[in-house]
Write an enzyme that holds these catalytic residues in place. Structure first.
Site, PDB file in Angstrom:
ATOM      1  N   GLY A 225     -29.708  36.574  -5.019  1.00 61.13           N
ATOM      2  CA  GLY A 225     -30.621  35.431  -5.189  1.00 61.13           C
ATOM      3  C   GLY A 225     -32.044  35.696  -4.717  1.00 61.13           C
ATOM      4  O   GLY A 225     -32.614  36.771  -4.931  1.00 61.13           O
ATOM      5  N   ILE A 226     -32.598  34.703  -4.061  1.00 56.15           N
ATOM      6  CA  ILE A 226     -33.999  34.761  -3.634  1.00 56.15           C
ATOM      7  C   ILE A 226     -34.215  35.897  -2.627  1.00 56.15           C
ATOM      8  O   ILE A 226     -35.213  36.609  -2.684  1.00 56.15           O
ATOM      9  CB  ILE A 226     -34.416  33.395  -3.046  1.00 56.15           C
ATOM     10  CG1 ILE A 226     -34.402  32.328  -4.151  1.00 56.15           C
ATOM     11  CG2 ILE A 226     -35.788  33.472  -2.386  1.00 56.15           C
ATOM     12  CD1 ILE A 226     -34.631  30.892  -3.668  1.00 56.15           C
ATOM     13  N   ALA A 293     -31.741  33.557   4.679  1.00 55.29           N
ATOM     14  CA  ALA A 293     -30.328  33.153   4.588  1.00 55.29           C
ATOM     15  C   ALA A 293     -30.233  31.645   4.771  1.00 55.29           C
ATOM     16  O   ALA A 293     -30.847  31.079   5.677  1.00 55.29           O
ATOM     17  CB  ALA A 293     -29.504  33.868   5.654  1.00 55.29           C
ATOM     18  N   ALA A 302     -22.337   9.203   5.146  1.00 62.30           N
ATOM     19  CA  ALA A 302     -21.122   8.404   5.356  1.00 62.30           C
ATOM     20  C   ALA A 302     -19.861   9.271   5.279  1.00 62.30           C
ATOM     21  O   ALA A 302     -18.855   8.972   5.919  1.00 62.30           O
ATOM     22  CB  ALA A 302     -21.044   7.287   4.316  1.00 62.30           C
ATOM     23  N   ASN A 351     -33.368  14.289   0.192  1.00 57.79           N
ATOM     24  CA  ASN A 351     -32.575  14.344  -1.034  1.00 57.79           C
ATOM     25  C   ASN A 351     -31.209  13.725  -0.789  1.00 57.79           C
ATOM     26  O   ASN A 351     -30.607  13.971   0.262  1.00 57.79           O
ATOM     27  CB  ASN A 351     -32.429  15.806  -1.485  1.00 57.79           C
ATOM     28  CG  ASN A 351     -32.199  15.917  -2.972  1.00 57.79           C
ATOM     29  OD1 ASN A 351     -32.340  14.941  -3.708  1.00 57.79           O
ATOM     30  ND2 ASN A 351     -31.839  17.103  -3.413  1.00 57.79           N
ATOM     31  N   TYR A 357     -28.966  19.344   5.212  1.00 58.28           N
ATOM     32  CA  TYR A 357     -29.799  20.426   4.662  1.00 58.28           C
ATOM     33  C   TYR A 357     -31.293  20.090   4.798  1.00 58.28           C
ATOM     34  O   TYR A 357     -32.083  20.899   5.293  1.00 58.28           O
ATOM     35  CB  TYR A 357     -29.426  20.614   3.190  1.00 58.28           C
ATOM     36  CG  TYR A 357     -30.168  21.708   2.464  1.00 58.28           C
ATOM     37  CD1 TYR A 357     -29.837  23.054   2.652  1.00 58.28           C
ATOM     38  CD2 TYR A 357     -31.200  21.413   1.571  1.00 58.28           C
ATOM     39  CE1 TYR A 357     -30.511  24.058   1.965  1.00 58.28           C
ATOM     40  CE2 TYR A 357     -31.875  22.412   0.876  1.00 58.28           C
ATOM     41  CZ  TYR A 357     -31.517  23.732   1.082  1.00 58.28           C
ATOM     42  OH  TYR A 357     -32.189  24.723   0.402  1.00 58.28           O
ATOM     43  N   THR A 392     -30.932  30.145  -9.421  1.00 58.45           N
ATOM     44  CA  THR A 392     -30.088  31.088  -8.672  1.00 58.45           C
ATOM     45  C   THR A 392     -28.639  30.601  -8.726  1.00 58.45           C
ATOM     46  O   THR A 392     -28.345  29.547  -9.280  1.00 58.45           O
ATOM     47  CB  THR A 392     -30.472  31.146  -7.169  1.00 58.45           C
ATOM     48  OG1 THR A 392     -30.203  29.862  -6.599  1.00 58.45           O
ATOM     49  CG2 THR A 392     -31.901  31.542  -6.935  1.00 58.45           C
TER      50      THR A 392
HETATM   51  N1  LIG Z   1     -32.200  28.190  -5.073  1.00 61.94           N
HETATM   52  C1  LIG Z   1     -33.022  27.175  -4.853  1.00 61.94           C
HETATM   53  O1  LIG Z   1     -33.371  26.444  -5.769  1.00 61.94           O
HETATM   54  C2  LIG Z   1     -33.568  26.927  -3.482  1.00 61.94           C
HETATM   55  C3  LIG Z   1     -34.411  25.820  -3.311  1.00 61.94           C
HETATM   56  C4  LIG Z   1     -34.942  25.565  -2.057  1.00 61.94           C
HETATM   57  C5  LIG Z   1     -34.652  26.402  -1.007  1.00 61.94           C
HETATM   58  N2  LIG Z   1     -33.821  27.470  -1.175  1.00 61.94           N
HETATM   59  C6  LIG Z   1     -33.557  28.304   0.011  1.00 61.94           C
HETATM   60  O2  LIG Z   1     -33.802  29.673  -0.292  1.00 61.94           O
HETATM   61  C7  LIG Z   1     -32.903  30.504   0.429  1.00 61.94           C
HETATM   62  C8  LIG Z   1     -32.155  31.423  -0.518  1.00 61.94           C
HETATM   63  O3  LIG Z   1     -31.477  30.621  -1.480  1.00 61.94           O
HETATM   64  P1  LIG Z   1     -30.603  31.245  -2.686  1.00 61.94           P
HETATM   65  O4  LIG Z   1     -30.638  30.245  -3.786  1.00 61.94           O
HETATM   66  O5  LIG Z   1     -31.005  32.639  -2.968  1.00 61.94           O
HETATM   67  O6  LIG Z   1     -29.154  31.173  -2.003  1.00 61.94           O
HETATM   68  P2  LIG Z   1     -27.870  32.087  -2.225  1.00 61.94           P
HETATM   69  O7  LIG Z   1     -26.703  31.273  -1.806  1.00 61.94           O
HETATM   70  O8  LIG Z   1     -27.866  32.689  -3.599  1.00 61.94           O
HETATM   71  O9  LIG Z   1     -28.115  33.273  -1.155  1.00 61.94           O
HETATM   72  C9  LIG Z   1     -28.110  33.040   0.229  1.00 61.94           C
HETATM   73  C10 LIG Z   1     -27.712  34.309   0.939  1.00 61.94           C
HETATM   74  O10 LIG Z   1     -27.654  34.045   2.339  1.00 61.94           O
HETATM   75  C11 LIG Z   1     -26.510  34.665   2.866  1.00 61.94           C
HETATM   76  N3  LIG Z   1     -26.033  33.999   4.071  1.00 61.94           N
HETATM   77  C12 LIG Z   1     -25.511  32.745   4.165  1.00 61.94           C
HETATM   78  N4  LIG Z   1     -25.073  32.517   5.416  1.00 61.94           N
HETATM   79  C13 LIG Z   1     -25.331  33.641   6.137  1.00 61.94           C
HETATM   80  C14 LIG Z   1     -25.083  34.009   7.486  1.00 61.94           C
HETATM   81  N5  LIG Z   1     -24.470  33.185   8.334  1.00 61.94           N
HETATM   82  N6  LIG Z   1     -25.482  35.236   7.885  1.00 61.94           N
HETATM   83  C15 LIG Z   1     -26.089  36.090   7.026  1.00 61.94           C
HETATM   84  N7  LIG Z   1     -26.316  35.785   5.741  1.00 61.94           N
HETATM   85  C16 LIG Z   1     -25.944  34.582   5.288  1.00 61.94           C
HETATM   86  C17 LIG Z   1     -25.483  34.554   1.752  1.00 61.94           C
HETATM   87  O11 LIG Z   1     -24.409  35.489   1.914  1.00 61.94           O
HETATM   88  C18 LIG Z   1     -26.325  34.827   0.518  1.00 61.94           C
HETATM   89  O12 LIG Z   1     -26.400  36.194   0.186  1.00 61.94           O
HETATM   90  C19 LIG Z   1     -31.988  29.560   1.212  1.00 61.94           C
HETATM   91  O13 LIG Z   1     -32.487  29.407   2.525  1.00 61.94           O
HETATM   92  C20 LIG Z   1     -32.106  28.254   0.443  1.00 61.94           C
HETATM   93  O14 LIG Z   1     -31.819  27.140   1.264  1.00 61.94           O
HETATM   94  C21 LIG Z   1     -33.274  27.740  -2.381  1.00 61.94           C
END
Ligand SMILES: NC(=O)c1ccc[n+]([C@@H]2O[C@H](COP(=O)([O-])OP(=O)(O)OC[C@H]3O[C@@H](n4cnc5c(N)ncnc54)[C@H](O)[C@@H]3O)[C@@H](O)[C@H]2O)c1
Length: 451
Positions: A225-226, A293, A302, A351, A357, A392
């Site tokens: 992902g990101i 992460a 609730a 949200n 979150y 993602t």
């Molecule tokens: N996708 C979106 O639209 C979006 C929007 C707003 C914010 N975000 C934020 O961007 C970030 C990345 O999002 P994404 O969509 O790529 O998510 P994703 O779920 O695809 O990837 C998240 C990664 O973090 C890792 N991770 C989770 N818990 C962990 C831990 N305890 N220790 C180590 N690694 C851990 C996961 O294994 C995964 O590889 C996140 O913080 C998310 O909240 C995403």
């Protein structure tokens, strides 16, 4: 994860149907591609009232070789008109000299003409002085009014364009090039309606083609992902990358680390000894730390279990604070370092079903704001990037109708790509970006949620 509607709306048949039925017509956004050197691929129009325009003029030829002025003789540049000039790829309006309400008409005059000659995906930056830095209440009000103007223009510009407002502090003029290389180029394709403050800062980028050369960067959640896109982008910009993710993601993590010539660290950031393990894995320390992460565990308050509540706070909010503190205590976060926290527009607007979150992401913004002054004493900056709807695996899991609404409810009518978030992080990571700290940059296409 793919947005088939954009492909349809930009096809020959789709374009006709979309027009006939008045459906949203998202433009395929231009992104930065490897090997590109010029930030602006086309004409740049410079105008306005103030002395920041002169500062931009000084490096404008490094942005593009086609720079024009809207007014005859201004800046010694050739005059641009919609009838005789090329289509505009970028515009910079210096509003820093506007001090009275009647002068605001300059904005209307400049943009009314400029909007008649837009190329596809044009980038607009308005430059001003931070209202809180001005003594005269009228001048401060005029500068503050630029926010309303720029955010509205972002909603009007269309053609895949975007608009930002930069408040430039005294002595920060030499940081404008780095900011404009980001905001006027496709690196900021999915950023719009943002307001950023630049402060005086001594650091400078030496090589614009590889601004992060000689820096080591840690990215958490980098297996996919990101996070994976951030690791790729930081490596593209010359950084040596350390990729961290949970032990079950080790194979994907090691494969990406090997491809980027970096190191993989399989570690749960919430483990009781995570700080210690991280310090051990970074004997030479780091310059850039990206806390990416994150997890969601959605339920209305609730119906929220304690486990859902706590796990989100632990991963998203506590771990970034604990790990940053551990690196600082061990002297492993170098002076002039960069810390970037991945927040979310949920943390700004709130949200439904995301109290845990949104709270964790708002907490990260608070952390950036609260920590900035102390870290600034060591030249370390700390900022938050708040993505909107990004394509993602996280958003692919959202039910279809909610997903479609999330994708379209922004000025660009589409979701962003992981690369869009990564480019914003890479800009914050640059040596000159110490000029920005304690701030939030939304990468959300100017989402209606909290925009
Ligand atoms: N996708 C979106 O639209 C979006 C929007 C707003 C914010 N975000 C934020 O961007 C970030 C990345 O999002 P994404 O969509 O790529 O998510 P994703 O779920 O695809 O990837 C998240 C990664 O973090 C890792 N991770 C989770 N818990 C962990 C831990 N305890 N220790 C180590 N690694 C851990 C996961 O294994 C995964 O590889 C996140 O913080 C998310 O909240 C995403």
């Amino acid at each position: 994860m793919t947005d088939r509607y954009i492909a349809f709306a930009n096809s020959n048949v789709g374009r006709r149907l979309v027009g006939a039925f008045g459906l949203p017509a998202p433009v395929r956004l231009e992104r930065w591609s490897a090997g590109r050197t010029r930030p602006v691929d086309g004409a740049l129009l410079l105008g306005g009232v103030g002395n920041l325009g002169e500062a931009v003029l000084g490096f404008s030829q490094r942005l593009t070789d086609a720079v024009y002025a809207a007014v005859e003789g201004q800046y010694g540049l050739p005059r641009w008109t919609a009838e005789h000039g090329p289509k505009l790829k970028a515009m910079v309006f210096d509003a820093s000299g506007l001090a009275g309400f009647d002068q605001l008409i300059e904005l209307r005059n400049f943009f009314q003409a400029a909007l008649k000659g837009l190329d596809l995906c044009p980038h607009v930056v308005i430059l001003g002085r931070a209202p809180e830095s001005l003594k005269d209440p009228i001048a401060a009000s005029v500068q503050r009014s630029l926010e309303g103007f720029s955010r509205s223009l972002g909603k009007e510009i269309r053609r895949g364009g975007n608009v930002q407002l930069l408040y430039v502090g005294k002595g920060a003029e030499d940081q404008l090039e780095g900011a404009l290389r980001f905001f006027l180029s496709p690196k900021s394709a999915y950023v719009s309606g943002q307001v950023i403050r630049l402060s005086a800062y001594a650091g400078q980028v030496q090589d614009w083609s590889r601004p992060l050369v000689g820096k080591r960067a840690l990215v958490t959640g980098a297996a996919r992902g990101i996070g994976a896109a951030i690791a790729e982008t930081l490596a593209r910009d010359g950084a040596e990358v350390v990729l961290l993710d949970v032990p079950p993601a080790k194979d994907a993590l090691d494969a990406l680390a090997a491809r980027l010539g970096g190191q993989g660290v399989a570690l749960d950031i919430c483990a009781p000894d995570a700080g210690e393990k991280l310090v051990e894995a970074l004997p030479e320390g780091v310059d850039i730390v990206v806390h990416n992460a994150g997890i969601t565990r959605d339920k209305t308050v609730a119906k929220m279990s304690e486990a859902f509540w706590s796990s989100v706070i632990d991963v998203n909010l506590k771990a970034p604070q604990v790990l940053t503190q551990a690196l600082l205590d061990a002297g492993k976060l170098h002076d002039d370092g960069r810390v970037v926290l991945l927040a979310s527009i949920s943390g700004i607007a709130g949200n439904l079903g995301q109290t845990n979150y949104a709270m964790s992401k708002a907490g990260l913004i608070g952390l950036a704001q609260a920590w900035a002054p102390a870290l600034g004493k060591k030249g370390i900056s700390i900022n938050a990037v708040a993505p909107g709807f990004i394509e993602t695996q996280m958003t692919a899991a959202i039910p279809l109708t909610i997903r479609e609404a999330g994708r379209r409810m922004n000025s660009m009518g589409q979701g962003g790509l992981p690369q869009d978030v990564a480019e914003a992080v890479a800009w914050f990571a640059q040596p000159g970006s110490g000029a920005v700290s304690g701030q939030v940059l939304r990468v959300c296409g100017q989402s209606l949620l909290g925009a």
